[in-house]
Write a protein that holds these residues in place. Structure first.
Motif, PDB file in Angstrom:
ATOM      1  N   SER A 129       0.816  -1.209   0.000  1.00  0.00           N
ATOM      2  CA  SER A 129       0.000   0.000   0.000  1.00  0.00           C
ATOM      3  C   SER A 129       0.851   1.262   0.000  1.00  0.00           C
ATOM      4  O   SER A 129       0.377   2.331  -0.379  1.00  0.00           O
ATOM      5  CB  SER A 129      -0.924  -0.009   1.217  1.00  0.00           C
ATOM      6  OG  SER A 129      -0.185   0.157   2.414  1.00  0.00           O
ATOM      7  N   GLU A 154      -8.772   2.747  -9.990  1.00  0.00           N
ATOM      8  CA  GLU A 154      -8.758   1.452  -9.281  1.00  0.00           C
ATOM      9  C   GLU A 154      -8.345   0.337 -10.221  1.00  0.00           C
ATOM     10  O   GLU A 154      -7.621  -0.585  -9.825  1.00  0.00           O
ATOM     11  CB  GLU A 154     -10.151   1.166  -8.703  1.00  0.00           C
ATOM     12  CG  GLU A 154     -10.182  -0.110  -7.861  1.00  0.00           C
ATOM     13  CD  GLU A 154     -11.541  -0.335  -7.206  1.00  0.00           C
ATOM     14  OE1 GLU A 154     -11.753  -1.489  -6.732  1.00  0.00           O
ATOM     15  OE2 GLU A 154     -12.358   0.604  -7.163  1.00  0.00           O
ATOM     16  N   LEU A 155      -8.688   0.487 -11.507  1.00  0.00           N
ATOM     17  CA  LEU A 155      -8.302  -0.535 -12.484  1.00  0.00           C
ATOM     18  C   LEU A 155      -6.799  -0.555 -12.667  1.00  0.00           C
ATOM     19  O   LEU A 155      -6.187  -1.640 -12.774  1.00  0.00           O
ATOM     20  CB  LEU A 155      -9.014  -0.271 -13.818  1.00  0.00           C
ATOM     21  CG  LEU A 155      -8.693  -1.241 -14.947  1.00  0.00           C
ATOM     22  CD1 LEU A 155      -9.112  -2.657 -14.557  1.00  0.00           C
ATOM     23  CD2 LEU A 155      -9.391  -0.810 -16.245  1.00  0.00           C
ATOM     24  N   ASP A 156      -6.169   0.675 -12.652  1.00  0.00           N
ATOM     25  CA  ASP A 156      -4.703   0.736 -12.776  1.00  0.00           C
ATOM     26  C   ASP A 156      -4.054  -0.017 -11.630  1.00  0.00           C
ATOM     27  O   ASP A 156      -3.071  -0.753 -11.819  1.00  0.00           O
ATOM     28  CB  ASP A 156      -4.236   2.205 -12.778  1.00  0.00           C
ATOM     29  CG  ASP A 156      -4.712   2.961 -14.022  1.00  0.00           C
ATOM     30  OD1 ASP A 156      -4.916   2.294 -15.057  1.00  0.00           O
ATOM     31  OD2 ASP A 156      -4.897   4.185 -13.917  1.00  0.00           O
ATOM     32  N   LEU A 157      -4.569   0.182 -10.428  1.00  0.00           N
ATOM     33  CA  LEU A 157      -3.980  -0.464  -9.250  1.00  0.00           C
ATOM     34  C   LEU A 157      -4.132  -1.985  -9.334  1.00  0.00           C
ATOM     35  O   LEU A 157      -3.241  -2.738  -8.923  1.00  0.00           O
ATOM     36  CB  LEU A 157      -4.657   0.061  -7.981  1.00  0.00           C
ATOM     37  CG  LEU A 157      -4.453   1.566  -7.697  1.00  0.00           C
ATOM     38  CD1 LEU A 157      -5.272   1.986  -6.482  1.00  0.00           C
ATOM     39  CD2 LEU A 157      -2.973   1.887  -7.476  1.00  0.00           C
ATOM     40  N   ARG A 158      -5.283  -2.433  -9.855  1.00  0.00           N
ATOM     41  CA  ARG A 158      -5.493  -3.876  -9.962  1.00  0.00           C
ATOM     42  C   ARG A 158      -4.597  -4.479 -11.037  1.00  0.00           C
ATOM     43  O   ARG A 158      -4.069  -5.578 -10.858  1.00  0.00           O
ATOM     44  CB  ARG A 158      -6.964  -4.168 -10.269  1.00  0.00           C
ATOM     45  CG  ARG A 158      -7.892  -3.778  -9.133  1.00  0.00           C
ATOM     46  CD  ARG A 158      -9.313  -4.230  -9.405  1.00  0.00           C
ATOM     47  NE  ARG A 158     -10.214  -3.757  -8.367  1.00  0.00           N
ATOM     48  CZ  ARG A 158     -10.349  -4.337  -7.173  1.00  0.00           C
ATOM     49  NH1 ARG A 158      -9.637  -5.403  -6.895  1.00  0.00           N
ATOM     50  NH2 ARG A 158     -11.183  -3.827  -6.276  1.00  0.00           N
ATOM     51  N   ILE A 159      -4.412  -3.738 -12.149  1.00  0.00           N
ATOM     52  CA  ILE A 159      -3.533  -4.239 -13.222  1.00  0.00           C
ATOM     53  C   ILE A 159      -2.108  -4.347 -12.719  1.00  0.00           C
ATOM     54  O   ILE A 159      -1.353  -5.240 -13.132  1.00  0.00           O
ATOM     55  CB  ILE A 159      -3.630  -3.308 -14.465  1.00  0.00           C
ATOM     56  CG1 ILE A 159      -5.049  -3.426 -15.077  1.00  0.00           C
ATOM     57  CG2 ILE A 159      -2.570  -3.651 -15.499  1.00  0.00           C
ATOM     58  CD1 ILE A 159      -5.288  -2.437 -16.215  1.00  0.00           C
ATOM     59  N   HIS A 165      -1.330  -5.428  -9.980  1.00  0.00           N
ATOM     60  CA  HIS A 165      -1.289  -6.603  -9.086  1.00  0.00           C
ATOM     61  C   HIS A 165      -0.997  -6.218  -7.636  1.00  0.00           C
ATOM     62  O   HIS A 165      -0.339  -6.953  -6.906  1.00  0.00           O
ATOM     63  CB  HIS A 165      -0.251  -7.628  -9.567  1.00  0.00           C
ATOM     64  CG  HIS A 165      -0.521  -8.172 -10.932  1.00  0.00           C
ATOM     65  ND1 HIS A 165      -1.594  -8.982 -11.224  1.00  0.00           N
ATOM     66  CD2 HIS A 165       0.143  -7.971 -12.121  1.00  0.00           C
ATOM     67  CE1 HIS A 165      -1.596  -9.295 -12.516  1.00  0.00           C
ATOM     68  NE2 HIS A 165      -0.544  -8.676 -13.094  1.00  0.00           N
ATOM     69  N   PRO A 182      -5.362  -6.625  -2.585  1.00  0.00           N
ATOM     70  CA  PRO A 182      -6.648  -5.926  -2.365  1.00  0.00           C
ATOM     71  C   PRO A 182      -6.611  -5.004  -1.161  1.00  0.00           C
ATOM     72  O   PRO A 182      -7.221  -3.935  -1.180  1.00  0.00           O
ATOM     73  CB  PRO A 182      -7.643  -7.079  -2.164  1.00  0.00           C
ATOM     74  CG  PRO A 182      -7.040  -8.213  -2.919  1.00  0.00           C
ATOM     75  CD  PRO A 182      -5.555  -8.073  -2.750  1.00  0.00           C
ATOM     76  N   ILE A 193      -4.884  -1.809  -2.166  1.00  0.00           N
ATOM     77  CA  ILE A 193      -5.770  -1.013  -3.017  1.00  0.00           C
ATOM     78  C   ILE A 193      -6.804  -0.306  -2.154  1.00  0.00           C
ATOM     79  O   ILE A 193      -7.097   0.882  -2.355  1.00  0.00           O
ATOM     80  CB  ILE A 193      -6.450  -1.917  -4.068  1.00  0.00           C
ATOM     81  CG1 ILE A 193      -5.392  -2.471  -5.047  1.00  0.00           C
ATOM     82  CG2 ILE A 193      -7.515  -1.154  -4.830  1.00  0.00           C
ATOM     83  CD1 ILE A 193      -5.957  -3.500  -6.020  1.00  0.00           C
ATOM     84  N   GLU A 194      -7.388  -1.034  -1.191  1.00  0.00           N
ATOM     85  CA  GLU A 194      -8.399  -0.439  -0.318  1.00  0.00           C
ATOM     86  C   GLU A 194      -7.825   0.721   0.469  1.00  0.00           C
ATOM     87  O   GLU A 194      -8.452   1.776   0.608  1.00  0.00           O
ATOM     88  CB  GLU A 194      -8.959  -1.512   0.619  1.00  0.00           C
ATOM     89  CG  GLU A 194     -10.063  -1.017   1.533  1.00  0.00           C
ATOM     90  CD  GLU A 194     -11.317  -0.653   0.758  1.00  0.00           C
ATOM     91  OE1 GLU A 194     -12.094   0.193   1.266  1.00  0.00           O
ATOM     92  OE2 GLU A 194     -11.526  -1.175  -0.359  1.00  0.00           O
ATOM     93  N   ARG A 205      -7.252   3.783  -1.858  1.00  0.00           N
ATOM     94  CA  ARG A 205      -8.524   4.409  -2.225  1.00  0.00           C
ATOM     95  C   ARG A 205      -8.990   5.367  -1.133  1.00  0.00           C
ATOM     96  O   ARG A 205      -9.563   6.420  -1.417  1.00  0.00           O
ATOM     97  CB  ARG A 205      -9.584   3.350  -2.442  1.00  0.00           C
ATOM     98  CG  ARG A 205      -9.412   2.596  -3.767  1.00  0.00           C
ATOM     99  CD  ARG A 205     -10.494   1.529  -3.867  1.00  0.00           C
ATOM    100  NE  ARG A 205     -11.821   2.144  -3.780  1.00  0.00           N
ATOM    101  CZ  ARG A 205     -12.932   1.490  -3.478  1.00  0.00           C
ATOM    102  NH1 ARG A 205     -12.868   0.194  -3.205  1.00  0.00           N
ATOM    103  NH2 ARG A 205     -14.085   2.123  -3.442  1.00  0.00           N
TER     104      ARG A 205
END
Length: 626
Positions: A521, A583-588, A590, A593, A596-597, A600
């Protein structure tokens, strides 16, 4: 057929001879000459009228005393038959001509009817009359004798050995013969002896011959009954004396039974009254100890008393009343004076004592119920007192914890002092639990003296323990943060909030997965191999990934690798050179979660035309590294 006719003639001969002798005893005793032939001598009606006047004890008026003509004989016979009919004797199929012409069968039937009416009909024995009464009388008189020798069941074969006749005589006049010395096998001798004694000493004429009883396979019932009836009348005087004795005996038995019943009544009443008094005394002397278990035991004993002892007493009370009624009924039946129980033992006294017992019973029930209610009230107050005191103690410690201020070391010392008081609180909670267990055992569901339950207080204590642990962790972390002079306050704030966020179990330590997510994070990503090595190293150095270990790790990383510019480059790479990340950039990229939370929530953001959040990492990094 010939044998039946011969037997019928034998029976007729026996009856004719027996009835003739019986009628002669009536004639001779009244001064009339005897008959020599029953059939012939009755044909002119003279003897028949004389017999009716003797039996009826009345004069039939004038009649032909020396009839020669058939019509004169018919008048005589008809007069006699009319008299017989007037006395209620029913004659069947016989008229004057049958007697005049000498019809033996009808004449013998008529004579038997007269014997029944004037000799046997008045015999009565214990409610039975005539033949049944005479048979019962014979059975009663001969009952004490050996049944193998004397067993009177009829007026025929039962008399064929002579022993029944001897028994009748011996029963009434044992002085006339010695029954025990009789030769029980000498049928003729015994019968002859009985005939002789009866005629000589009892004035009973010998109506039968020895052969009529001993040599006949079935002695004639009517002849035997006629003869035995003579014994009944001969012994009537003696039987009357026996009846008097029996009456006295029955009266004595009655009085004895009444006496026994009275004594039984008085004994049972005394026992019952004594038992009731003793029970009331026990209730009065029984004191309560103040414990719920003892009060419930008393209640159970009282319930058992009502289901067992009391029901026994109710039954006995009813039986005593019935017994008293039976005594009074017996006395009233015989016209005797009614029974008056001794003082204190009447049914009224029993009823009054029963009412007193019921009153004591009601008082006992109220006392038990009042004791149970009082004990429950005491248990409610006891629990409320310890529960409320415990909650006040919790509140006081919680307030002290909230009010702690001053230098971190002083705060740390105060919190640790508060923590030492938790064990005493836990011990106090055991007393609360014990008080609640007493309430549960007493089935107490409501308590107006407190709003707390033991479960409520356990929950509050657990919260207080958690609050103390958090407070200690917070102070420890603050001390660590204070000592980190090579980090900016913003960095310390970011690192501390990250640590607290990923410390899910609030143990002030991170496990490997939590540490990996926390670093990610912050934009710090290692390979799995490197992460295993770092985590193991921290465990060896610090024993766990505490806040201090986490901060020191970040200091090393930020000093050696992570400059503000490096982080900007990392975010630009993830955002593909956009001034923001999605959020999609962060998921791509890897990122875990949990990282990412965190990002955000931490990075400022705006929404584009499609309402998708755009996170301004540049602004966030400026704030962090300002």
């Amino acid at each position: 057929m010939d044998s039946l006719d011969a037997r019928s003639r034998d029976v007729q001969d026996v009856q004719e001879r027996t009835f003739c002798k019986w009628l002669n005893t009536k004639l001779e005793s009244n001064g009339y000459p005897p008959m020599s032939s029953l059939i012939k001598d009755l044909s002119d009606g003279v003897k028949l009228i004389q017999l009716m006047e003797i039996m009826g004890d009345v004069s039939l008026g004038r009649y032909n005393k020396t009839p020669r003509m058939r019509v004169q004989k018919a008048e005589n016979v008809n007069k006699a038959l009319e008299f017989i009919t007037s006395r209620g004797v029913k004659l069947t199929n016989i008229g004057p001509e049958d007697i005049i012409d000498g019809n033996p069968k009808l004449i013998l039937g008529m004579i038997w009817t007269l014997i029944l009416r004037f000799t046997i009909a008045d015999i009565s024995e214990e409610g039975l009359s005539a033949k049944e009464g005479l048979l019962l009388w014979c059975q009663r008189k001969t009952e004490p004798y050996n049944k193998d020798e004397v067993n009177v069941q009829d007026f025929s074969t039962s008399w064929s050995n002579g022993l029944a006749l001897c028994a009748l005589i011996h029963c009434h006049r044992p002085d006339l013969l010695d029954y025990d010395k009789l030769n029980k096998t000498d049928r003729h001798g015994n019968t002859k002896l009985a005939f002789q004694i009866a005629a000589e000493h009892l004035n009973i004429p010998q109506l039968l011959e020895v052969e009529d009883l001993c040599d006949s396979s079935h002695p004639d019932e009517r002849s035997v009954m006629t003869y035995i009836a003579s014994f009944f009348h001969a012994f009537s005087t003696m039987d009357q004396a026996e009846t008097v004795s029996r009456r006295v005996e029955k009266f004595a038995e009655l009085m004895q039974s009444v006496w026994i019943s009275r004594n039984d009544y008085e004994r049972r009443v005394r026992l019952l009254l004594s038992a009731w008094s003793e029970k009331q005394t026990d209730w009065t002397a029984s004191l309560f100890t103040g414990t719920y278990a003892e009060a419930r035991e008393r209640s159970a004993e009282f319930a058992a008393y009502k289901q067992t002892t009391k029901r026994t007493w109710v039954t006995e009370k009813q039986d005593i009343a019935t017994l008293f009624g039976n005594v009074q009924t017996k006395l009233k039946t015989y016209g005797l004076r009614e029974y008056v129980p001794p003082s204190g033992l009447s049914l009224v006294d029993v009823d009054n004592a029963w009412k007193a017992l019921l009153a004591s019973e009601a008082q006992r029930s109220r006392a038990i119920n009042a004791e149970i209610r009082e004990i429950k009230e005491i248990l409610r107050k006891k629990f409320a007192e310890v529960a409320n005191d415990f909650e006040q103690g919790l509140h006081a410690i919680s307030s002290e914890l909230t009010a702690i201020d001053g230098p971190l070391e002083v705060q740390q010392q105060l919190v640790e002092q508060i923590q030492t008081r938790i064990s005493a609180l836990s011990e106090t909670l055991k007393h609360v639990a014990a008080a609640e267990a007493e309430c549960n055992a007493a089935n107490i569901e409501e308590n107006d003296y407190t709003i707390f339950t033991c479960q409520d207080l356990e929950f509050e204590l657990e919260l207080l323990v958690q609050s103390i642990s958090k407070k200690i962790a917070f102070i420890d972390n603050q001390i660590v943060s204070r000592n980190m002079t090579n980090l900016t306050p913003a960095q310390l704030e970011q690192f501390e909030s990250t640590f607290r966020y990923f410390d899910k179990d609030e143990t002030n330590t991170l496990n490997q997965s939590e540490m990996t997510a926390a670093l990610a994070s912050l934009g710090i990503v290692f390979s799995d191999e490197d992460m295993d090595y770092i985590y193991d190293q921290l465990l060896r150095d610090y024993g766990a990934v505490s806040f201090e270990a986490f901060i020191n790790l970040l200091v090393e990383i930020t000093e050696d690798q992570t400059s503000p510019e490096q982080l900007r480059e990392a975010f630009r790479g993830i955002a593909t050179d956009k001034p923001y990340v999605t959020e999609l950039d962060l998921r791509i990229a890897h990122l875990p979660p949990s990282s990412i939370e965190f990002l955000r929530e931490a990075i400022p953001h705006t929404h584009n035309d499609t309402a998708e959040p755009e996170y301004d990492y540049e602004r966030w990094l400026d704030d962090v590294f300002a």
